[in-house]
Design a protein around this motif. Structure first.
Motif, short mmCIF file in Angstrom:
data_model
loop_
_atom_site.label_atom_id
_atom_site.label_comp_id
_atom_site.label_asym_id
_atom_site.label_seq_id
_atom_site.Cartn_x
_atom_site.Cartn_y
_atom_site.Cartn_z
N PHE A 133 0.82 -1.20 0.00
CA PHE A 133 0.00 0.00 0.00
C PHE A 133 0.86 1.26 0.00
CE2 PHE A 133 -2.98 3.20 1.35
CZ PHE A 133 -4.01 2.94 0.48
N THR A 174 -6.18 1.72 -10.41
CA THR A 174 -7.35 1.05 -9.81
C THR A 174 -7.14 -0.46 -9.80
OG1 THR A 174 -8.50 1.02 -11.91
CG2 THR A 174 -9.00 2.84 -10.45
N GLY A 181 -6.15 -5.30 -2.53
CA GLY A 181 -7.31 -5.81 -1.80
C GLY A 181 -7.31 -7.33 -1.74
N TYR A 184 -4.66 -8.54 0.59
CA TYR A 184 -5.02 -8.34 1.99
C TYR A 184 -6.08 -9.33 2.42
CZ TYR A 184 -6.18 -6.25 6.40
OH TYR A 184 -6.39 -6.07 7.73
N GLY A 185 -7.08 -9.55 1.55
CA GLY A 185 -8.13 -10.51 1.89
C GLY A 185 -7.59 -11.91 2.10
N TYR B 13 -17.92 -1.17 -11.84
CA TYR B 13 -16.83 -1.53 -12.75
C TYR B 13 -17.31 -1.49 -14.19
CZ TYR B 13 -12.91 -2.97 -9.82
OH TYR B 13 -11.82 -2.97 -8.99
N LEU B 35 -14.55 3.97 -11.73
CA LEU B 35 -13.61 2.87 -11.56
C LEU B 35 -12.92 2.98 -10.20
CD1 LEU B 35 -11.76 2.37 -14.93
CD2 LEU B 35 -13.18 0.75 -13.71
N GLY B 36 -12.61 4.22 -9.81
CA GLY B 36 -11.99 4.42 -8.50
C GLY B 36 -12.90 3.95 -7.38
N SER B 39 -13.10 0.19 -7.26
CA SER B 39 -11.93 -0.44 -6.65
C SER B 39 -11.96 -0.31 -5.14
CB SER B 39 -10.65 0.18 -7.17
OG SER B 39 -10.33 -0.41 -8.39
N ASN B 40 -12.38 0.87 -4.65
CA ASN B 40 -12.46 1.05 -3.20
C ASN B 40 -13.44 0.07 -2.58
OD1 ASN B 40 -10.66 3.09 -3.41
ND2 ASN B 40 -12.16 4.73 -3.32
N PHE B 42 -14.40 -2.72 -3.83
CA PHE B 42 -13.86 -4.06 -4.01
C PHE B 42 -12.89 -4.38 -2.89
CE2 PHE B 42 -10.59 -6.88 -5.72
CZ PHE B 42 -11.35 -7.92 -6.20
N LEU B 43 -12.01 -3.42 -2.58
CA LEU B 43 -11.04 -3.60 -1.51
C LEU B 43 -11.76 -3.87 -0.18
CD1 LEU B 43 -8.00 -1.20 -1.28
CD2 LEU B 43 -8.67 -2.62 0.59
N VAL B 46 -13.44 -7.48 -0.36
CA VAL B 46 -12.55 -8.64 -0.42
C VAL B 46 -11.82 -8.78 0.91
CG1 VAL B 46 -10.40 -7.66 -1.30
CG2 VAL B 46 -11.18 -9.87 -2.13
N ALA B 47 -11.71 -7.68 1.69
CA ALA B 47 -11.08 -7.77 3.00
C ALA B 47 -12.11 -8.13 4.08
CB ALA B 47 -10.39 -6.46 3.34
N LYS B 48 -13.19 -8.70 3.70
CA LYS B 48 -14.25 -9.21 4.58
C LYS B 48 -14.95 -8.11 5.37
CE LYS B 48 -12.18 -13.72 4.90
NZ LYS B 48 -10.87 -13.32 4.32
N PRO B 73 -8.49 -2.11 6.25
CA PRO B 73 -9.00 -1.75 4.92
C PRO B 73 -9.67 -0.39 4.91
CG PRO B 73 -10.03 -3.78 5.71
CD PRO B 73 -8.99 -3.40 6.70
N LEU B 76 -6.98 2.07 4.49
CA LEU B 76 -6.46 2.02 3.13
C LEU B 76 -7.40 2.76 2.19
CD1 LEU B 76 -5.18 -1.65 2.72
CD2 LEU B 76 -4.00 0.31 3.65
#
Lengths: 504, 118
Positions: A133, A174, A181, A184-185, B13, B35-36, B39-40, B42-43, B46-48, B73, B76
């Motif tokens: 990151f 992106t 992500g 990290y997951g 997306y 898209l930004g 992605s945010n 998504f992050l 995916v980090a639960k 997350p 981030l």
């Protein structure tokens, strides 16, 4: 704070201080210049100290905020990072002095003197970030600064080129973020060393492959590999030459650096046959397509821009072969490429200054008018093609040797064939710019080399210095090759890196 | 919640990519923004995702019990949002400058830098 940590943080903070000082000196470009002069030299000195300490201790780690190792922000410098920082610093110094005489408008100068140092800070930070990151953040610092520098002067072609450059880079960022992500997951950490261990214990996981593909695409775009390179020839040649040579030479190499770092420490491709084949194909196509693209162009800078694509292929080839020797070859090639390519760009800028054009059609007669400039160009061009004993030869020789030792003769064949076409496109520049008589309607603004040196002293001086450095590396390549081998050993046998970062 | 957010991420997306490939310049910028955001999210996903359990250690205990909402997350994403904001601001100004100097908002007309000079 210990000495090591002190020099590590100062190499990062020096450009920031310079940028802030120059912000306060806005409007006084003379004072800004002197601040700049001081800080580019200081940065080079401190990065040399970092390099020295890394050779002595093999690795310097700075744990910002003293969190448990692997949890907070960490800066880690091993031989690879230290080498990259020192190289970037040297280049930044040369490009700084080169751009002395490039800009004329006061407001452009003021902005340049500030943003240049943010760019340098982004570069330094990206090379020493130990977590993904943090790397993302430094990359954005680097990108935003390069966006600004690309648009300096605001010519139509520049703005057009930058719009494409911004769009493609935001897109790639992106993807990078999505990749972070997934990592990290999967692993619960963004630290490269910790993620590397965690991914090992997961075994063959399809999600890990997804993350690796995200990184490959994202940094493939930034490094301009086939088939993601189309933005590069559309943008790079539009920027002011002092900038384009620095950004061109280093931006794509940061992409290559991250690819090497990620695909050795976090996700070692040497254990993954599918990825190895993919990298081989990417390397081969990048080399071939780039060089054919260059051969078709008829603008000095566009030929050089396409060559960058082709040369990136060689570095990816080293990564794909994956033995320590091959990676050492890729690293030496990277150094060679940065030096030589920058020098060629600098020369093209000088020719543009005296002849007023980049188009091969309108140029000519440089050989009879400025034989010394022609000699300097010939040295760099021969080095680029790989004529012994110049730098390109050593880089290609190590790569070819490593390829044969690993049994990957196909890629070696491709790389050697590409060298020949590189020679062809360099002779194209030579014929058109240097050899053929000056076409009707064009003229030189100065008539002899000494007059040129008088009108553009620092540009000429920088080109000569860089040529001397290239010759130095060519005739005494031993230390550089040994250093590259050391750095390669360290990234390929990743346990030392991981243990040092995680303090185990 | 997870399912809804996943569908939303996919839609963002898709819409972002569609707009990015559109020839209108303004649409390209909106595409970049989407898209930004995608992605945010998504992050985040995916980090639960954990709802209603902030990462606070109760005063009676020494450690926190799982499950709790992971703050990393979130940190981030906050950083990514700020960076994205800066880049979008720059992109919009750049777009205006491009429009002023070329007098066109059609991306297909911006191909002068790709042409072979003859």
């Amino acid at each position: 704070m210990e000495y090591n940590q002190l020099i590590l943080s100062s190499v990062l903070l020096l450009p920031l201080i310079a940028a802030i000082l120059n912000l306060f000196l806005w409007g006084n470009s003379r004072a800004q210049r002197w601040v700049g002069n001081l800080f580019v030299v200081l940065h080079l000195v401190v990065s040399a100290l970092v390099l020295k300490q890394t050779v002595a201790h093999s690795m310097i780690v700075l744990n910002v905020g003293d969190w448990l190792h692997g949890y907070g922000i960490m800066l880690a410098v091993d031989a690879l990072s230290a080498g990259m920082i020192a190289m970037a610093s040297l280049l930044a110094l040369l490009a700084w002095f080169y751009s002395y005489e490039w800009f004329t408008s006061e407001s452009v100068k003021a902005l340049f003197n500030v943003v240049y140092f943010f760019l340098l800070m982004g570069l330094t930070g990206a090379f020493m970030a130990a977590d993904l990151f943090n790397l993302y953040v430094w990359f954005e610092v680097l990108l935003v600064s390069s966006f600004v520098l690309f648009t300096l002067g605001g010519k139509k072609a520049q703005l057009e080129g930058t719009l494409k450059y911004v769009a493609i880079n935001v897109f790639s960022s992106t993807i990078f973020l999505a990749g972070i992500g997934v990592i990290y997951g999967l692993t619960g950490t963004v630290n490269m060393a910790a993620a590397g261990i965690a991914l090992d214990s997961l075994g063959q996981s399809s999600l890990a492959n997804v993350a690796a593909v995200f990184f490959l695409v994202s940094f493939g775009i930034k490094a301009a590999v086939f088939p993601l390179f189309f933005w590069l020839p559309a943008t790079y040649h539009t920027a002011p030459i002092g900038i384009s040579s620095l950004v061109v030479a280093l931006m794509t190499k940061v992409g290559v650096y991250v690819l090497i770092r990620f695909f050795t420490i976090v996700f070692p491709i040497s254990e993954n046959e599918v990825f190895r084949v993919v990298f081989m194909l990417i390397a081969a196509f990048t080399m071939v397509v780039g060089v054919f693209g260059a051969a078709a162009q008829s603008d000095f800078r566009k030929i050089l821009s396409f060559h960058i694509v082709s040369q990136i292929g060689y570095m990816i080839m080293g990564l794909a072969i994956g033995t320590p020797l091959a990676i050492a070859g890729a690293l030496f090639f990277l150094l060679h490429n940065v030096l030589v390519k920058t020098n060629l760009f600098f020369i093209s800028g000088l020719v543009n200054r005296v002849a007023g054009s980049y188009s091969l059609k309108q140029l000519g007669g440089v050989l009879t008018q400025f034989p010394l400039l022609a000699l300097v160009f010939a040295i760099s061009a021969f080095a680029l093609t790989g004529v012994p004993p110049l730098t390109g030869f050593w880089g290609k020789f190590i790569l070819a040797k490593a390829g044969f030792m690993a049994g990957d003769w196909e890629i070696v064949t491709v790389s050697l064939a590409v060298s020949l076409i590189t020679l062809f496109s360099m002779t194209k520049i030579w014929n058109q710019v240097f050899w053929k008589p000056l076409p009707q309607g064009s003229s030189f603004s100065v008539s002899t080399f000494s007059q040129m040196a008088k009108s553009y002293p620092s540009m000429v001086l920088v080109v000569l210095c860089l040529t001397v450095i290239i010759l130095g590396v060519s005739f005494f390549p031993n230390q550089f090759i040994e250093y590259a081998e050391r750095a390669a050993q360290y990234v390929v046998n990743r346990t030392d890196y991981i243990n040092a970062v995680l303090n185990r | 919640m997870d399912v809804l957010l996943s569908i939303l991420t996919g839609l963002l997306y898709a819409a972002g990519l569609y707009l990015l490939l559109h020839k209108g310049m303004m649409k390209m910028i909106i595409g970049i923004m989407m898209l930004g955001y995608a992605s945010n999210l998504f992050l985040f996903l995916v980090a639960k995702l954990t709802r209603g359990v902030p990462a606070l250690i109760p005063s009676a205990a020494d450690t926190i019990e799982v499950p709790f909402a992971d703050p990393v997350p979130q940190a981030l994403i906050l950083t990514a949002i700020v960076i994205g904001f800066g880049i979008q601001a720059f992109a919009i100004v750049l777009l205006k400058r491009v429009y002023l100097s070329t007098r066109t908002a059609n991306m297909d007309d911006l191909n002068t830098t790709d042409k072979l000079d003859d």
